[in-house]
Design a protein around this motif. Structure first.
Motif, short mmCIF file in Angstrom:
data_model
loop_
_atom_site.label_atom_id
_atom_site.label_comp_id
_atom_site.label_asym_id
_atom_site.label_seq_id
_atom_site.Cartn_x
_atom_site.Cartn_y
_atom_site.Cartn_z
N ALA A 56 0.97 19.00 1.21
CA ALA A 56 1.02 19.30 2.64
C ALA A 56 1.45 20.75 2.86
O ALA A 56 0.91 21.47 3.70
N LEU A 57 2.44 21.17 2.07
CA LEU A 57 3.03 22.50 2.27
C LEU A 57 2.05 23.63 1.92
O LEU A 57 1.94 24.61 2.63
N LEU A 58 1.33 23.45 0.81
CA LEU A 58 0.50 24.56 0.32
C LEU A 58 -0.98 24.41 0.67
O LEU A 58 -1.59 25.34 1.16
N ALA A 59 -1.57 23.24 0.39
CA ALA A 59 -3.00 23.08 0.63
C ALA A 59 -3.28 22.56 2.05
O ALA A 59 -4.42 22.58 2.50
N GLY A 60 -2.23 22.06 2.72
CA GLY A 60 -2.43 21.51 4.07
C GLY A 60 -3.24 20.23 4.06
O GLY A 60 -3.99 19.95 4.98
N VAL A 61 -3.07 19.43 2.98
CA VAL A 61 -3.77 18.14 2.93
C VAL A 61 -2.74 17.02 3.00
O VAL A 61 -1.56 17.23 2.71
N GLN A 62 -3.18 15.83 3.37
CA GLN A 62 -2.26 14.69 3.35
C GLN A 62 -2.67 13.76 2.22
O GLN A 62 -3.83 13.74 1.80
N VAL A 63 -1.66 13.01 1.71
CA VAL A 63 -1.98 12.07 0.63
C VAL A 63 -2.32 10.71 1.21
O VAL A 63 -1.78 10.30 2.23
N HIS A 64 -3.26 10.04 0.56
CA HIS A 64 -3.63 8.67 0.91
C HIS A 64 -3.21 7.81 -0.30
O HIS A 64 -3.96 7.67 -1.26
N PRO A 65 -1.96 7.30 -0.26
CA PRO A 65 -1.43 6.65 -1.46
C PRO A 65 -1.96 5.22 -1.61
O PRO A 65 -1.98 4.46 -0.65
N LEU A 66 -2.37 4.87 -2.83
CA LEU A 66 -2.87 3.53 -3.11
C LEU A 66 -1.83 2.73 -3.89
O LEU A 66 -1.05 3.29 -4.66
N ASP A 67 -1.89 1.40 -3.71
CA ASP A 67 -0.91 0.52 -4.35
C ASP A 67 -1.42 0.15 -5.75
O ASP A 67 -2.00 -0.90 -5.96
N ILE A 85 -5.48 21.25 -6.46
CA ILE A 85 -5.68 20.60 -5.15
C ILE A 85 -6.23 21.63 -4.15
O ILE A 85 -7.19 21.38 -3.42
N ASN A 86 -5.64 22.82 -4.17
CA ASN A 86 -6.12 23.89 -3.30
C ASN A 86 -7.57 24.25 -3.55
O ASN A 86 -8.35 24.46 -2.61
N ALA A 87 -7.90 24.36 -4.84
CA ALA A 87 -9.26 24.81 -5.19
C ALA A 87 -10.31 23.77 -4.79
O ALA A 87 -11.45 24.12 -4.51
N HIS A 88 -9.92 22.49 -4.75
CA HIS A 88 -10.90 21.43 -4.46
C HIS A 88 -11.01 21.07 -2.98
O HIS A 88 -11.98 20.43 -2.59
N THR A 89 -9.98 21.39 -2.19
CA THR A 89 -9.94 20.83 -0.83
C THR A 89 -9.92 21.90 0.27
O THR A 89 -9.73 23.08 -0.01
N ASN A 90 -10.04 21.42 1.50
CA ASN A 90 -9.83 22.27 2.68
C ASN A 90 -8.68 21.68 3.49
O ASN A 90 -8.48 20.46 3.48
N PRO A 91 -7.94 22.53 4.22
CA PRO A 91 -6.82 22.01 5.02
C PRO A 91 -7.28 20.90 5.96
O PRO A 91 -8.38 20.96 6.50
N GLY A 92 -6.42 19.90 6.13
CA GLY A 92 -6.74 18.77 7.01
C GLY A 92 -7.38 17.62 6.28
O GLY A 92 -7.49 16.52 6.84
N GLN A 93 -7.79 17.84 5.04
CA GLN A 93 -8.40 16.74 4.27
C GLN A 93 -7.32 15.83 3.69
O GLN A 93 -6.12 16.07 3.84
N HIS A 106 3.07 11.49 -9.66
CA HIS A 106 3.96 12.66 -9.63
C HIS A 106 3.61 13.54 -8.43
O HIS A 106 4.50 14.04 -7.73
N ILE A 107 2.31 13.68 -8.17
CA ILE A 107 1.85 14.52 -7.05
C ILE A 107 2.44 14.04 -5.71
O ILE A 107 2.75 14.84 -4.84
N VAL A 108 2.62 12.73 -5.59
CA VAL A 108 3.15 12.18 -4.33
C VAL A 108 4.67 12.29 -4.28
O VAL A 108 5.25 12.60 -3.23
N ASN A 109 5.33 12.04 -5.43
CA ASN A 109 6.79 11.84 -5.41
C ASN A 109 7.64 13.03 -5.84
O ASN A 109 8.78 13.14 -5.43
N TYR A 110 7.10 13.88 -6.72
CA TYR A 110 7.98 14.89 -7.33
C TYR A 110 7.44 16.30 -7.21
O TYR A 110 7.77 17.14 -8.04
N GLU A 111 6.57 16.56 -6.25
CA GLU A 111 6.06 17.93 -6.15
C GLU A 111 6.43 18.55 -4.81
O GLU A 111 5.70 19.36 -4.24
N SER A 112 7.59 18.13 -4.30
CA SER A 112 8.21 18.77 -3.13
C SER A 112 7.32 18.79 -1.89
O SER A 112 7.43 19.69 -1.06
N GLY A 113 6.42 17.82 -1.79
CA GLY A 113 5.53 17.79 -0.63
C GLY A 113 4.50 18.90 -0.65
O GLY A 113 3.90 19.24 0.38
N ALA A 114 4.25 19.47 -1.84
CA ALA A 114 3.38 20.66 -1.92
C ALA A 114 1.94 20.44 -1.42
O ALA A 114 1.37 21.37 -0.86
#
Ligand code: TLP
Length: 346
Positions: free
Chosen positions: A97-108, A70-78, A87-95
């Motif tokens: 946001a915490l590490l790459a500074g990106v927010q998730v756009h979750p789809l149903d 995620i870090n390698a592909h993105t820039n903070p704020g994306q 798993h990335i949304v639910n079980y990665e400790s909010g990483a």
């Protein structure tokens, strides 16, 4: 029989076999932070080749693999587009946001499977009000989806959307080994649709530690930077890479047995009172079933199973997950069915 423990909590629980430990003991090692561990280098070359990618990077865990990607592909704020049950949304400790500074756009998604139309509709227009879309992530097999295999034609359609908008596409393929064995679709075939893929050795493959990310040389160079930043430089890690190489050769083909056992288990327990489960929905080594709350309480069922040596987790207030793996035998499946019958028929 009385003292049998059947641990169906996760395929992460597998312990290295005597033969795997032997391979680990004999591993040639060097300092991997300097790129000098011959066994890690061999593992990286082997898996990059298997996936049809330029390069690979051995990482300590699945979470680390997803996060350096995620870090390698993105820039903070994306923003990253991903299924809401990923798993990335639910079980990665909010990483993200915490590490790459990106927010998730979750789809149903439908049990973890999202469509190209949903992805395209979620891509943000260029306007200073909006976050910019930086990445699309899929998961195959899908853990919370019950070990679902992501259909190849939908992957192809989503990949076409990603290319149209020049967005990278990442795969959380913690259990891609299971999907590939079950469908006969090679890692190379899956690989051509993704810019990066992460796969785990420490789940069904039975290695004690380790995952890998694959992608272009430039992507892996960036991922290597973040792995170092997150403390993932593991020096003489060849001992662990040897376990992964052993697992690829000896444990990958046997994943079919785990799938067969999961289907038998699902078929047997599906007919029991209070259990809502379509055995046809079980595609790999994960069974997620719903209980009818007026008849069975999920926490209580897990407790009663545990008292008789069958270990599993709830996966939501009315859901239970069972995972088959290397250490689960046909006899364990029979015993588990007997225990379920005893509890639910009494
Ligand atoms: N999943 C674990 C738990 O975290 C839920 C499990 O028992 O299934 N991607 C997927 C799809 C995963 O299922 C997992 C682990 C990971 C990533 C993370 O791998 P690790 O645990 O090696 O960091």
């Amino acid at each position: 029989m009385k003292n049998r423990i059947v641990d169906l909590r996760s395929d992460t629980l597998t312990r290295p076999t005597a033969e795997m430990r032997e391979a680990m003991m004999k591993a040639e090692v060097g300092d991997d932070v300097f790129g000098e561990d011959p066994t890690i280098n061999r593992l990286q070359e082997t898996v990059a080749e298997l996936c049809g990618k330029e390069a690979a990077l051995f990482v300590t865990s699945g979470v680390q693999g997803n996060q350096v990607s995620i870090n390698a592909h993105t820039n903070p704020g994306q923003e990253i587009i991903v299924d809401k049950n990923a798993h990335i949304v639910n079980y990665e400790s909010g990483a993200p946001a915490l590490l790459a500074g990106v927010q998730v756009h979750p789809l149903d998604g439908n049990n973890g499977i999202i469509t190209a139309e949903q992805v395209e509709a979620a891509i943000r227009p260029t306007d200073d009000h909006y976050p910019q879309t930086g990445l699309i992530c899929l998961e195959n097999t899908h853990n919370r989806g019950g070990g679902n295999i992501f259909p190849l034609d939908e992957i192809q359609r989503i990949s076409a959307v990603a290319r149209k908008y020049q967005l990278p596409l990442h795969l959380d393929g913690a259990r891609l080994w299971n999907a590939s064995i079950e469908t006969g679709i090679s890692l190379k075939e899956y690989g051509q649709y993704f810019d990066s893929m992460m796969m785990c050795f420490s789940k069904g493959l039975g290695a004690p530690v380790g995952s890998i990310v694959v992608g272009s040389r430039e992507f892996i160079r960036k991922a290597h930077f973040y792995r170092k930043a997150y403390g993932g430089g593991i020096r003489q890690g060849g001992i662990l890479a040897a376990a992964a190489l052993y697992a690829l050769e000896h444990h990958w083909p046997r994943l079919k047995d785990d799938h067969r056992r999961a289907r038998i288990l699902a078929t047997e327990i599906a007919s029991l009172p209070g259990i809502l489960l379509d055995p046809e929905s079980v595609q790999t080594n994960i069974i997620i079933f719903e209980v009818e709350p007026e008849k069975v309480e999920a926490e209580d069922l897990v407790r009663q199973l545990g008292e008789r040596g069958v270990l599993c987790f709830t996966f939501g207030p009315t859901k239970i997950r069972l995972v088959t793996h290397l250490e689960i035998t046909d006899e364990d499946v029979e015993y588990t069915v007997e225990v379920f019958q005893k509890i639910l028929k009494e």
